[in-house]
Design a protein around this motif. Structure first.
Motif, PDB file in Angstrom:
ATOM      1  N   UNK A  77       0.789  -1.253   0.019  1.00 31.01           N
ATOM      2  CA  UNK A  77       0.070  -0.270   0.034  1.00 31.01           C
ATOM      3  C   UNK A  77       0.859   1.198   0.010  1.00 31.01           C
ATOM      4  N   UNK A  78       2.001   1.216   0.416  1.00 31.25           N
ATOM      5  CA  UNK A  78       3.021   2.316   0.467  1.00 31.25           C
ATOM      6  C   UNK A  78       3.752   2.412  -0.737  1.00 31.25           C
ATOM      7  N   UNK A  79       3.611   1.345  -1.497  1.00 29.49           N
ATOM      8  CA  UNK A  79       4.186   1.458  -2.858  1.00 29.49           C
ATOM      9  C   UNK A  79       5.827   0.630  -2.792  1.00 29.49           C
ATOM     10  N   UNK A  80       5.931  -0.163  -1.677  1.00 32.02           N
ATOM     11  CA  UNK A  80       7.273  -0.910  -1.317  1.00 32.02           C
ATOM     12  C   UNK A  80       7.274  -2.230  -1.827  1.00 32.02           C
ATOM     13  N   UNK A  81       8.265  -2.793  -1.714  1.00 35.96           N
ATOM     14  CA  UNK A  81       8.708  -4.162  -2.041  1.00 35.96           C
ATOM     15  C   UNK A  81       9.632  -4.416  -1.291  1.00 35.96           C
ATOM     16  N   UNK A  82       9.917  -5.826  -0.626  1.00 31.28           N
ATOM     17  CA  UNK A  82      10.955  -6.379  -0.100  1.00 31.28           C
ATOM     18  C   UNK A  82      12.102  -7.090  -0.912  1.00 31.28           C
ATOM     19  N   UNK A  83      11.524  -7.354  -2.060  1.00 32.29           N
ATOM     20  CA  UNK A  83      12.607  -7.856  -3.132  1.00 32.29           C
ATOM     21  C   UNK A  83      12.415  -7.126  -4.529  1.00 32.29           C
ATOM     22  N   UNK A  84      13.499  -6.824  -5.029  1.00 36.86           N
ATOM     23  CA  UNK A  84      13.359  -6.180  -6.319  1.00 36.86           C
ATOM     24  C   UNK A  84      13.072  -7.245  -7.323  1.00 36.86           C
ATOM     25  N   UNK A  85      12.891  -6.665  -8.869  1.00 40.31           N
ATOM     26  CA  UNK A  85      12.666  -7.828  -9.875  1.00 40.31           C
ATOM     27  C   UNK A  85      13.595  -8.993 -10.033  1.00 40.31           C
ATOM     28  N   UNK A  86      14.838  -8.691  -9.738  1.00 35.05           N
ATOM     29  CA  UNK A  86      15.777  -9.883  -9.715  1.00 35.05           C
ATOM     30  C   UNK A  86      16.029 -10.685  -8.768  1.00 35.05           C
ATOM     31  N   UNK A  87      14.963 -10.312  -7.734  1.00 38.75           N
ATOM     32  CA  UNK A  87      15.232 -11.263  -6.283  1.00 38.75           C
ATOM     33  C   UNK A  87      16.017 -10.640  -5.253  1.00 38.75           C
ATOM     34  N   UNK A  88      16.787  -9.502  -5.400  1.00 40.80           N
ATOM     35  CA  UNK A  88      17.486  -9.111  -4.518  1.00 40.80           C
ATOM     36  C   UNK A  88      16.781  -8.422  -3.340  1.00 40.80           C
ATOM     37  N   UNK A  89      17.214  -8.633  -1.907  1.00 47.88           N
ATOM     38  CA  UNK A  89      16.405  -8.110  -0.885  1.00 47.88           C
ATOM     39  C   UNK A  89      16.352  -6.570  -0.784  1.00 47.88           C
ATOM     40  N   UNK A  90      15.250  -5.913  -0.743  1.00 45.11           N
ATOM     41  CA  UNK A  90      15.361  -4.548  -0.337  1.00 45.11           C
ATOM     42  C   UNK A  90      14.512  -4.095   0.948  1.00 45.11           C
ATOM     43  N   UNK A  91      15.097  -4.511   1.919  1.00 41.68           N
ATOM     44  CA  UNK A  91      14.222  -4.619   3.231  1.00 41.68           C
ATOM     45  C   UNK A  91      13.972  -3.322   3.796  1.00 41.68           C
ATOM     46  N   UNK A  92      14.860  -2.385   3.697  1.00 43.69           N
ATOM     47  CA  UNK A  92      14.971  -1.228   4.533  1.00 43.69           C
ATOM     48  C   UNK A  92      14.626   0.221   3.702  1.00 43.69           C
TER      49      UNK A  92
ATOM     50  N   UNK B   5      12.310 -17.469   4.266  1.00 45.30           N
ATOM     51  CA  UNK B   5      13.329 -16.910   5.223  1.00 45.30           C
ATOM     52  C   UNK B   5      13.112 -15.304   5.385  1.00 45.30           C
ATOM     53  N   UNK B   6      12.435 -14.633   4.406  1.00 46.36           N
ATOM     54  CA  UNK B   6      11.907 -13.274   4.695  1.00 46.36           C
ATOM     55  C   UNK B   6      10.556 -13.284   5.617  1.00 46.36           C
ATOM     56  N   UNK B   7       9.767 -14.567   5.523  1.00 43.95           N
ATOM     57  CA  UNK B   7       8.946 -14.595   6.368  1.00 43.95           C
ATOM     58  C   UNK B   7       9.416 -14.719   7.957  1.00 43.95           C
ATOM     59  N   UNK B   8      10.416 -15.469   7.984  1.00 44.86           N
ATOM     60  CA  UNK B   8      11.003 -15.811   9.243  1.00 44.86           C
ATOM     61  C   UNK B   8      11.617 -14.337   9.869  1.00 44.86           C
ATOM     62  N   UNK B   9      12.529 -13.823   9.119  1.00 47.97           N
ATOM     63  CA  UNK B   9      13.270 -12.836   9.564  1.00 47.97           C
ATOM     64  C   UNK B   9      12.423 -11.516   9.710  1.00 47.97           C
TER      65      UNK B   9
ATOM     66  N   UNK C 107      19.692 -12.379   5.960  1.00 46.26           N
ATOM     67  CA  UNK C 107      19.247 -13.257   4.722  1.00 46.26           C
ATOM     68  C   UNK C 107      20.584 -13.309   3.639  1.00 46.26           C
ATOM     69  N   UNK C 108      21.315 -12.109   3.596  1.00 45.81           N
ATOM     70  CA  UNK C 108      22.393 -12.434   2.608  1.00 45.81           C
ATOM     71  C   UNK C 108      23.533 -13.178   3.048  1.00 45.81           C
ATOM     72  N   UNK C 109      23.540 -13.387   4.368  1.00 43.64           N
ATOM     73  CA  UNK C 109      24.604 -14.157   4.886  1.00 43.64           C
ATOM     74  C   UNK C 109      24.210 -15.286   5.046  1.00 43.64           C
TER      75      UNK C 109
END
Length: 440
Positions: free
Chosen positions: A217-232, A398-402, A436-438
Motif C-alpha cells: 500500500x505504501x508502494x514498497x517491496x521487500x525484493x526487487x525484480x531480480x530477487x535482491x532483498x530491499x528490506x529497509x 526466510x523473509x517471513x521468518x526474518x 538473509x544475505x549471509x
C-alpha cells in the motif's frame, strides 16, 4: 522411518535451518502395508480453532477416503509454530510423510529443495485437470515457469472483522474504508476494558503477511525484480511502522498482544469483547468456538490509505491459502495422488471449507450456498481484485521468518514503552537483510 536416499541439496539458508531441526523431525514411515492394507501419512496444518477440532473435522473425510480406496491415512495435525520447520527438516532428511500441507507462501521455498513431486501436466490429469482449480490459487503453487509443487486445498484472504454492537454503541455507522477512518474509529472504541483492535504481535507468520500488505500500500517491496532483498526502504519502514503503531503510538491495541503467537489469542479477544476489530483470514470457525454468532460481527475489506502515496498499490491482502504437496520419494505415489484427488474433489472441498470457514480451491464447489453469503463474497472479491501473491522466490520463507521477527521485536519494544521511530525500524530491517544475505 523413511529411507534417507533422497537428499537433494537445499539452498544454503534452508539447509542451515533444516539441518538443525532434522533430528527432531517427528516423521513417520511414509506408508506401509500391514495385513494387505496400505497406509499413507498425512501432515495437516492446523486450520481450526484447535488441533483437536482439526482432527474431528478431518477424520470423517479420511474414513470416507479409506472406504473408497482401501488406503488408510495416518493423520498428524501440526500447529503453525512448528509446521514450516518440520516440513523443511523432512525435506532435507528424507524422513517425512507422504502428503503434507504447506502454506502457499512457502511454495517457491519448498520447491527449491527438490524434495516434492512436481505437479506436471500428466499428474494434473490424474487429479482431474488443472482447470478445475481457481487460477489465482493455482498460481501460488511455485515459481513461474515451473511445474507446481502442489495443488491448492484451502483458499483465504485477509478481511476486517468488526463488532456490530460495539460500533453501534460508539455511533459508528459503517466499517472503515480508509486507515484514517480506521484509526479514528479504533480510538473511539478504545476505553477501559476494551481495545479498538486485536493483533497477534508475537506471530512471525502473521507479522510477515501484514508487513507485505502494508508495504504494498505504501508502494514498497521487500525484493526487487531480480530477487535482491530491499528490506529497509522508506516504503517498507512506513508500512511496518504503521502496523506496529497500533500498539505503540496509536494505543489502540492491548500491549499484551505483543506476546500473542498461537493463532487464536487475538481472535479470542475479538470474540469475547476485548477488542472491537480484527484483521484476519477466515476466522468464523474460531469465533464460533468462543461463542460469537455470525450476526454479531461484520466483515469488510481491509482499509486503504485515503491518499495513496506515490507508487502505492491497491492491495489489501496476500493471496492466502494452503497447498497439498506430495514428497517425491514416497513409496506410495499412486495412493498419495488418489488422496490429493479426493481432498480436492467437489464434495470434500465443500465439506472441509464449510467446517474451516475457508474458501474452496476448485470452481465447481462454489455452487454450494455456504459460499454465496455476503461474507464469503467479500473474501472472493478480495481474492479476485485486491489480493497479491507474495514473491515466488526461494528466499520467501526466510523473509517471513526474518521480517516477521523484526515486527515481533518492534511490538515487544512498543509494549515496553519504547518509541518506535523510522530509524529503529530501518535499523532492524537492515540487520534482517544482512542475515538473509549471509544465509543465516
Amino acid at each position: 522411518m523413511r529411507s534417507s536416499r533422497y537428499r537433494r541439496p537445499l539452498l544454503p539458508a534452508l539447509a542451515a535451518v533444516a539441518a538443525l531441526l532434522a533430528s527432531g523431525c517427528g516423521s513417520s514411515s511414509g506408508g506401509s502395508s500391514s495385513g494387505g492394507s496400505q497406509t499413507i501419512t498425512y501432515w495437516s496444518s492446523d486450520q481450526g480453532s484447535s488441533i483437536a477440532d482439526d482432527v474431528s473435522i478431518l477424520t470423517p473425510e479420511l474414513n470416507a477416503f479409506t472406504q473408497q480406496t482401501g488406503v488408510k491415512v495416518h493423520l498428524e495435525v501440526i500447529g503453525w509454530k512448528d509446521l514450516q520447520n518440520r516440513v523443511l527438516a523432512a525435506a532435507t532428511s528424507g524422513q517425512g510423510p507422504d502428503v503434507v500441507n504447506i502454506g502457499n507462501t512457502w511454495s517457491a521455498t519448498v520447491q527449491a529443495t527438490g524434495a516434492f513431486l512436481p505437479m506436471s501436466s500428466d499428474v494434473m490429469t490424474q487429479l482431474g485437470g488443472g482447470d478445475r482449480f481457481l487460477p489465482g490459487a493455482l498460481a501460488a503453487t511455485g515459481a513461474p515457469g515451473k511445474d507446481p509443487v502442489g495443488v491448492p486445498i484451502y483458499s483465504a484472504a485477509y478481511a476486517l472483522y468488526y463488532n456490530k454492537a460495539m460500533f453501534q454503541a460508539a455511533n459508528i455507522a459503517n466499517a472503515p474504508a480508509t486507515w484514517d477512518d480506521f484509526l479514528a474509529d479504533a480510538k473511539a472504541l478504545t476505553h477501559a476494558g476494551q481495545w479498538g483492535v486485536s493483533v497477534e504481535g508475537g506471530s512471525t507468520t502473521e507479522n510477515s503477511h501484514h508487513a507485505f500488505t502494508f508495504s504494498q500500500q505504501q508502494g514498497g517491496a521487500f525484493f526487487d525484480a531480480s530477487g535482491k532483498p530491499t528490506f529497509d526502504t522508506p516504503q517498507n519502514v512506513a508500512g511496518i511502522k504503521q502496523y506496529v503503531d497500533f500498539l505503540g503510538a496509536d494505543k489502540i491495541a492491548d500491549p499484551s498482544d505483543a506476546e500473542y503467537s498461537n493463532g487464536t489469542e487475538a481472535v479470542k479477544d475479538f470474540a469475547t469483547g476485548k477488542a472491537a476489530m480484527l484483521l484476519w483470514q477466515s476466522a468464523d470457525a474460531t469465533l464460533a468456538k468462543y461463542g460469537m454468532k455470525k450476526g454479531d460481527y461484520g466483515i469488510a475489506p481491509v482499509p486503504f490509505p485515503a491518499a495513496p502515496p506515490a507508487g502505492g498499490k491497491h492491495v489489501d491482502s496476500i493471496v492466502g491459502g494452503i497447498n497439498l504437496a506430495v514428497f517425491a520419494n514416497t513409496k506410495n505415489k499412486d495412493a498419495a495422488l488418489k488422496f490429493v484427488k479426493f481432498m480436492t474433489s467437489k464434495q470434500t472441498q465443500i465439506d472441509l471449507n464449510k467446517s474451516f470457514g475457508s474458501l474452496p480451491s476448485v470452481s465447481d464447489a462454489y455452487g454450494d450456498p455456504a459460499f454465496q453469503t455476503d461474507a464469503a463474497k467479500v473474501y472472493q472479491n478480495v481474492l479476485a481484485t485486491s489480493a497479491a501473491p507474495m514473491p515466488a522466490i526461494p528466499q520467501i520463507s526466510q523473509f517471513q521468518t526474518l521480517v516477521g521477527a523484526v515486527v515481533k521485536n518492534l511490538f515487544a519494544d512498543a509494549a515496553s514503552g519504547q518509541q518506535i521511530t523510522d530509524q529503529l525500524v530501518a535499523g532492524q530491517l537492515d540487520q534482517a537483510q544482512q542475515k538473509l544475505q549471509a544465509g543465516s
